[in-house]
Design an enzyme around this catalytic site. Structure first.
Site, PDB file in Angstrom:
ATOM      1  N   ASN A 195     -24.532 -13.058  77.883  1.00  0.00           N
ATOM      2  CA  ASN A 195     -24.288 -14.368  77.259  1.00  0.00           C
ATOM      3  C   ASN A 195     -22.909 -14.401  76.613  1.00  0.00           C
ATOM      4  OD1 ASN A 195     -24.312 -15.029  74.118  1.00  0.00           O
ATOM      5  ND2 ASN A 195     -25.405 -13.089  74.408  1.00  0.00           N
ATOM      6  N   PHE A 199     -21.495 -18.553  69.183  1.00  0.00           N
ATOM      7  CA  PHE A 199     -21.955 -19.130  67.913  1.00  0.00           C
ATOM      8  C   PHE A 199     -22.121 -20.653  68.005  1.00  0.00           C
ATOM      9  CE2 PHE A 199     -20.190 -15.613  64.843  1.00  0.00           C
ATOM     10  CZ  PHE A 199     -21.188 -14.766  65.299  1.00  0.00           C
ATOM     11  N   SER A 281     -20.289  -9.994  67.135  1.00  0.00           N
ATOM     12  CA  SER A 281     -20.406 -10.724  68.393  1.00  0.00           C
ATOM     13  C   SER A 281     -19.109 -10.596  69.183  1.00  0.00           C
ATOM     14  CB  SER A 281     -20.697 -12.208  68.124  1.00  0.00           C
ATOM     15  OG  SER A 281     -20.601 -12.949  69.317  1.00  0.00           O
ATOM     16  N   ASN A 283     -18.110 -12.669  71.383  1.00  0.00           N
ATOM     17  CA  ASN A 283     -17.769 -13.979  71.924  1.00  0.00           C
ATOM     18  C   ASN A 283     -16.976 -14.873  70.971  1.00  0.00           C
ATOM     19  OD1 ASN A 283     -19.305 -13.387  74.326  1.00  0.00           O
ATOM     20  ND2 ASN A 283     -21.157 -13.769  73.134  1.00  0.00           N
ATOM     21  N   THR A 284     -16.619 -14.348  69.793  1.00  0.00           N
ATOM     22  CA  THR A 284     -15.750 -15.055  68.854  1.00  0.00           C
ATOM     23  C   THR A 284     -14.481 -14.238  68.678  1.00  0.00           C
ATOM     24  OG1 THR A 284     -17.624 -16.051  67.669  1.00  0.00           O
ATOM     25  CG2 THR A 284     -15.524 -15.929  66.502  1.00  0.00           C
ATOM     26  N   LYS A 323     -24.337  -6.523  60.599  1.00  0.00           N
ATOM     27  CA  LYS A 323     -24.688  -6.239  61.988  1.00  0.00           C
ATOM     28  C   LYS A 323     -23.441  -5.746  62.718  1.00  0.00           C
ATOM     29  CE  LYS A 323     -27.250  -8.147  65.903  1.00  0.00           C
ATOM     30  NZ  LYS A 323     -28.115  -9.279  66.355  1.00  0.00           N
ATOM     31  N   ASN A 352     -25.472  -5.089  68.047  1.00  0.00           N
ATOM     32  CA  ASN A 352     -25.280  -6.340  68.764  1.00  0.00           C
ATOM     33  C   ASN A 352     -25.156  -6.046  70.260  1.00  0.00           C
ATOM     34  OD1 ASN A 352     -24.561  -9.132  69.286  1.00  0.00           O
ATOM     35  ND2 ASN A 352     -23.707  -9.221  67.217  1.00  0.00           N
TER      36      ASN A 352
END
Length: 464
Positions: A195, A199, A281, A283-284, A323, A352
Site C-alpha cells: 500500500n 495517510f 510510514s 509513504n510520507t 511506531k 510498520n
C-alpha cells in the site's frame, strides 16, 4: 299466421315499463325459440407463468425457509453455540471480497463493522490470555493495528469482534486525500499487501467528534450495566471493555512535524487509552528521518510535554508509544532504544511496513509497485527487529509486535521474541472475523503446551 307471429314478437320486444330494447335481432330470437340453448363459451386459457418469475418465487421461498429455519435453530441453541456459528459463517462471505477492488473491499468492511453487520463475540476469552499493561486490563493480547479504521468509524463493531484492543488512525491534523489511486495491491499467494495510501485522513476534528460520541455512548452503556450488578466491573479502557489506541500522523505538506503531533495529542488524547507517534510510514516524504536519535529525542520531548500539561484525573495521562520501521540499521535501533530509555517512553510498536521485497514477493510483478509491504513476508524481518529491541531496552519497555501475524503460533512467536501485545491487519483482511477466535484458541494452546500459566511468563522467552 305470419303477421300474428311478427306482431307477437314486436309485443314481446317492448318491456313491461314501456321502454323498448334496442338492437333487437329477429333472427336470433327465432333461433332461441326453435332450437336448444348454445353451450357456454370455453374458459380462457390459464396464464402461463414466465420461467424467470418461477425462479424468483423459488428463490424467495427458499430464502424465507432459510430465515425461518435459522430463527428456529437460533431459538433452540445457547448463545455461545450460536455465536460460534456466526463467526464460522463469515468464512462463506469473506472470499467474495477478493473479487472487489482492494480499496472498495476495505471500505465495505469498515462500513459493515460500523453498522454492526459483523458477529459479536459473546464467549469469554481464555483466562490464560489476560494480562495488565500500563495499568490497563487486556482480556487478550491480540489487537487490530492502525490503518484499518483510519477515521474511527467502527470502534464498537471491531472491539465487539473479540480483539483485545483496537488502534485507529493514522489521524492527521488537516484532512488530506492521500496518494492517487490505485494505491493498494494484493499479493494473495504470498499473503501480502502493498500500500501507498499516504495517510488519507478526515482530520482530527472529524475523528474527535466521532470518538466523543462513541466515548459517551460506551460510558453510558457501561455505567448502566455495572449499576445493575453487585460485583465491581473491570472496564479495561476509559470508555468500557476493550482498549482503544489512537495513532497520530503528520500532514504531507506540514513543515513542523512536532506541531502536528502536539495538535493530535491536545485534541484526541482524552479519548485514547494509549497514543502512538507514527514516524515510520514509508509513504510520507521525510517521515522516517524523524527516527534519528536527535530528531526522535526532540520530538518525543515536545509531545510528552504537550500531553503532561493537560488536566488528567486519577488514572493520569494515556501512555505514549512510538511506531518504528523494520528497515533500520543496528545503529538506528541502538539510538531509538537509548532515547526510549532516557525519556521513559511508555512503549514501542515494532514494526510498520517495509520497503524491502523479500522472497518470494520479489518474483511477483506486483512487487514493482512502490509502497510498504505487509503480511507474511514481513514476519521474519519484523520479529528479528522486535527481538533486538527487547534486548536493547532490557525488557523494561512494553513492546507491541506487529508484522506478518496470521495465526496463534505467529502471535506466540512474537511474544517469545519480546512482545507483550501483538497486532494484525493483513491476515485479518484475508481471513475475516473467523480468524480472531481461532488465533486466541491457538495462542492459549501454545502457552499451555509449553507449561506457561500466563503471557507474562512467555514474554521474551527466546531472548533469555
Amino acid at each position: 299466421m305470419a303477421t300474428r307471429v311478427v306482431l307477437r314478437l314486436i309485443k314481446e320486444a317492448v318491456s313491461s315499463n314501456g321502454r323498448s330494447k334496442p338492437n333487437f335481432d329477429f333472427a336470433k330470437r327465432r333461433r332461441f325459440c326453435t332450437s336448444t340453448p348454445p353451450s357456454p363459451p370455453p374458459p380462457p386459457p390459464a396464464r402461463k407463468i414466465p420461467y424467470s418469475s418461477k425462479k424468483g418465487r423459488l428463490f424467495t421461498g427458499a430464502t424465507i425457509a432459510l430465515l425461518i429455519g435459522g430463527g428456529a435453530y437460533a431459538s433452540t441453541v445457547d448463545e455461545v453455540t450460536f455465536c460460534g456459528w456466526l463467526f464460522s459463517a463469515t468464512k462463506l462471505v469473506n472470499p467474495f471480497f477478493a473479487f472487489l477492488d482492494p480499496e472498495v473491499a476495505h471500505r465495505l468492511a469498515v462500513s459493515a463493522a460500523a453498522r454492526g453487520w459483523v458477529p459479536r463475540e459473546k464467549r469469554p476469552d481464555p483466562s490464560i490470555l489476560g494480562q495488565e499493561v500500563w495499568g490497563k486490563r487486556f482480556s487478550n493480547p491480540i489487537g487490530l493495528s492502525a490503518g484499518f479504521d483510519k477515521n474511527a468509524e467502527a470502534v464498537e463493531g471491531l472491539l465487539g469482534l473479540g480483539f483485545g484492543f483496537v488502534e485507529v488512525g493514522s489521524v492527521t491534523p488537516v484532512p488530506q486525500e492521500g496518494n492517487p489511486k490505485p494505491r493498494i495491491f494484493r499479493l494473495p499467494k504470498e499473503g501480502a499487501i502493498i500500500n501507498r495510501c499516504g495517510f488519507n485522513s478526515e482530520g482530527i476534528v472529524a475523528v474527535a467528534k466521532r470518538l466523543g460520541a462513541q466515548h459517551g455512548k460506551r460510558k453510558l452503556e457501561t455505567s448502566s450495566t455495572s449499576s445493575s450488578t453487585e460485583d465491581d466491573v473491570n472496564h479495561g479502557g476509559k470508555a468500557g471493555p476493550g482498549i482503544l489506541g489512537v495513532n497520530l500522523g503528520k500532514n504531507k505538506t506540514s513543515e513542523d512535524a512536532a506541531a502536528d503531533y502536539v495538535q493530535g495529542v491536545h485534541t484526541l488524547s482524552q479519548y485514547a487509552d494509549y497514543l502512538v507517534i507514527n514516524i515510520s510510514s514509508p509513504n510520507t516524504p521525510g517521515l522516517r528521518q524523524l527516527q534519528g536519535r536527535k530528531q526522535l529525542k526532540d520530538l518525543v520531548k515536545k509531545v510528552q510535554a504537550a500531553r503532561d500539561e493537560m488536566q488528567w484525573g486519577e488514572e493520569g495521562p494515556p501512555p505514549l508509544l512510538v511506531k518504528i520501521a523494520p528497515d533500520l540499521s543496528r545503529q538506528d535501533l541502538e539510538d531509538i532504544a537509548a532515547v526510549a530509555l532516557a525519556l521513559r517512553l511508555d512503549g514501542l510498536i515494532i514494526s510498520n511496513t517495509t520497503v524491502q521485497r523479500p522472497d518470494p514477493v520479489n518474483k511477483n510483478p506486483v512487487a514493482q509497485e512502490s509502497g510498504g509491504l505487509s503480511g507474511k513476508p514481513l514476519f521474519n524481518l519484523s520479529t528479528n527487529i522486535l527481538k533486538e529491541m527487547y534486548i536493547l531496552t532490557k525488557g523494561k519497555i512494553p513492546l507491541i509486535g506487529c508484522g506478518g501475524i496470521g495465526s496463534g503460533e505467529d502471535a506466540y512467536e512474537k511474544i517469545r521474541a519480546g512482545a507483550s501485545l501483538v497486532q494484525l491487519y493483513t491476515a485479518f483482511a484475508y481471513g475475516g472475523p473467523a480468524l480472531i477466535p481461532q488465533m486466541k484458541a491457538e495462542l492459549a494452546q501454545c502457552l499451555e503446551r509449553d507449561g506457561y500459566n500466563s503471557i507474562y511468563e512467555a514474554v521474551g522467552a527466546d531472548c533469555r
